[in-house]
Design a protein around this motif. Structure first.
Motif, mmCIF file in Angstrom:
data_model
loop_
_atom_site.group_PDB
_atom_site.id
_atom_site.type_symbol
_atom_site.label_atom_id
_atom_site.label_comp_id
_atom_site.label_asym_id
_atom_site.label_seq_id
_atom_site.Cartn_x
_atom_site.Cartn_y
_atom_site.Cartn_z
ATOM 1 N N GLY A 77 0.758 -1.106 0.023
ATOM 2 C CA GLY A 77 0.026 0.080 -0.160
ATOM 3 C C GLY A 77 0.725 1.250 -0.001
ATOM 4 N N ALA A 78 1.768 1.349 0.881
ATOM 5 C CA ALA A 78 2.570 2.636 0.986
ATOM 6 C C ALA A 78 3.395 2.889 -0.168
ATOM 7 N N ARG A 109 2.725 1.629 -3.286
ATOM 8 C CA ARG A 109 2.135 1.932 -4.514
ATOM 9 C C ARG A 109 1.540 3.475 -4.349
ATOM 10 N N ARG A 110 1.125 4.025 -3.180
ATOM 11 C CA ARG A 110 0.849 5.353 -3.086
ATOM 12 C C ARG A 110 1.967 6.106 -3.553
ATOM 13 N N THR A 134 2.733 6.709 -7.196
ATOM 14 C CA THR A 134 1.853 7.397 -8.027
ATOM 15 C C THR A 134 2.155 8.820 -8.126
#
Length: 401
Positions: free
Chosen positions: A91-92, A94-95, A98
């Motif tokens: 999660g971290a 992937r963010r 972006t």
């Protein structure tokens, strides 16, 4: 590759400093070799605790080191993904991807356990991705399933099935350029199952090892290997089931026979994280000493006449065998323990699987200094010839190109 300075993003499995065990030494040496040839790595380190970034960047001049969160709590066992993946969440990362422009020419996942993170980077930045495979993780959990019982065995069986599914996906991932196995046998196993390119990439070890800087003899040492006469050595983490299995087998089936033929023989067991009950059991054997969580094993290797590797199961390459060979210490191994690098039995090391054969091989080396010296020098020559870190970095570059 698009920049004057070649840049790799490298995701490691876990913190590797201090480099005080085989896997940590291998990881640190790989990164050091990359820095030495002008590559500037951005190193991502998954860990549940704080990380001394300054210490890591001081150890790897020119590298940028970033801590990734790791969550190894019980919830990581409950989902469909293997614990190794779920405890290193995407999660971290992937963010961050972006909003982060491309900052690397390639990504290296320095373990299959972080390959899912490398896939995220490769997909977002559209760059080549090499996965360094140190062993076959599902095989390890298959062994645990077989060697334990009750709820623990059931939990290992579930993890085994999750890992096999994850391996199958990795073998056909559009976000993986190449999988580089540390072991010849693991490479053959994977090549038969992969649409992704595979290769055999031997372990990275320090130049002081691969350059043949072995131990030198001194007062009271045996001229053949530089070790104290009669001293045997076992090196390995003492919380690893395969190492525990190997020690129990040797001490239960071989040690008393070695002592009959060589009453002055002694055994040093050197490893991390020794369970108190196991350490007490080991010390209950005559002329066996145990040394846990030592800062370096090099002095113990230098003092050994024979290095033992009585592994009964496992995959990958036993780094302890390579380190002993590099020091000119003759090795006695089982076939499983001697897997990985294509050594030649009876030239580079002695190999035996049954108790009588293993005992005889150990006793032959203790009784024949000339034979021990010949085996030790052949092993040292193999390591010096085959494991040059700069050449191995070149092979990674070729695979990424």
């Amino acid at each position: 590759m698009g920049h004057e300075v070649e840049r790799w993003t490298v995701i490691v499995e876990e913190p590797f400093l201090p480099a005080d065990a085989g896997g940590r030494v291998e990881t640190f040496t790989f990164l050091s070799a990359a820095v030495a040839v002008g590559i500037r790595p951005q190193v991502l380190v998954p860990t549940p605790t704080e990380l001394d970034v300054t210490a890591y960047e001081d150890a790897l001049p020119g590298a940028a080191v970033i801590r990734l969160p790791r969550r190894p709590g019980p919830m990581a066992h409950l989902g469909p993904r293997p614990f190794a993946y779920a405890s290193r969440p995407v999660g971290a990362l992937r963010r961050a991807l972006t909003v982060t422009p491309r900052r690397a020419d390639a990504v290296i996942s320095y373990s299959c356990r972080v390959a899912h993170l490398g896939e995220q980077i490769a997909r977002a930045w559209r760059i080549p991705h090499l996965v360094r495979a140190h062993n076959i993780d599902s095989e390890y959990f298959r062994i645990l399933t077989r060697s334990t019982s009750g709820p623990r065995s059931a939990a290992c069986a579930i993890e085994y099935r999750k890992l096999r599914h994850a391996e199958d996906a990795l073998h056909h991932s559009p976000d993986v350029t190449c999988i580089a196995d540390i072991s010849v046998e693991d490479h053959a196993w994977r090549r038969a199952r992969c649409s992704v390119r595979t290769m055999h990439l031997p372990p990275f070890l320090p130049g002081s090892v691969t350059g043949g800087a072995g131990a030198t003899g001194g007062a009271g040492t045996d001229a053949a290997s530089g070790g104290v006469p009669g001293r045997l050595l076992f090196v390995g983490s003492l919380d690893t089931p395969t190492n525990i299995e190997a020690l129990r087998w040797f001490l239960d089936t071989c040690w008393s026979s070695v002592r009959v033929r060589h009453p002055d023989a002694s055994l040093q067991v050197v490893g991390r994280r020794g369970d108190p009950e196991l350490v007490a059991w080991l010390r209950g054997h005559s002329r066996v000493s145990v040394h846990t969580d030592v800062p370096s094993v090099s002095g113990y290797v230098a003092g050994a006449s024979v290095s033992l590797n009585p592994m009964r199961s496992g995959s990958g390459v036993n780094i302890k065998v390579v380190e002993a060979m590099a020091a000119g210490v003759p090795v006695v191994s089982t076939q499983v323990g001697g897997r990985g690098l294509g050594w030649t039995p009876r030239r580079d090391l002695l190999v035996a699987d049954d108790a009588a054969g293993f005992t005889d091989a150990v006793c032959r080396l203790l009784a024949a200094p000339e034979l021990a010296g010949r085996i030790g020098e052949a092993g040292r020559a193999f390591v010096s010839r085959e494991l040059d870190p700069n050449a191995l970095v070149g092979r990674i570059r070729s695979a990424l190109g």
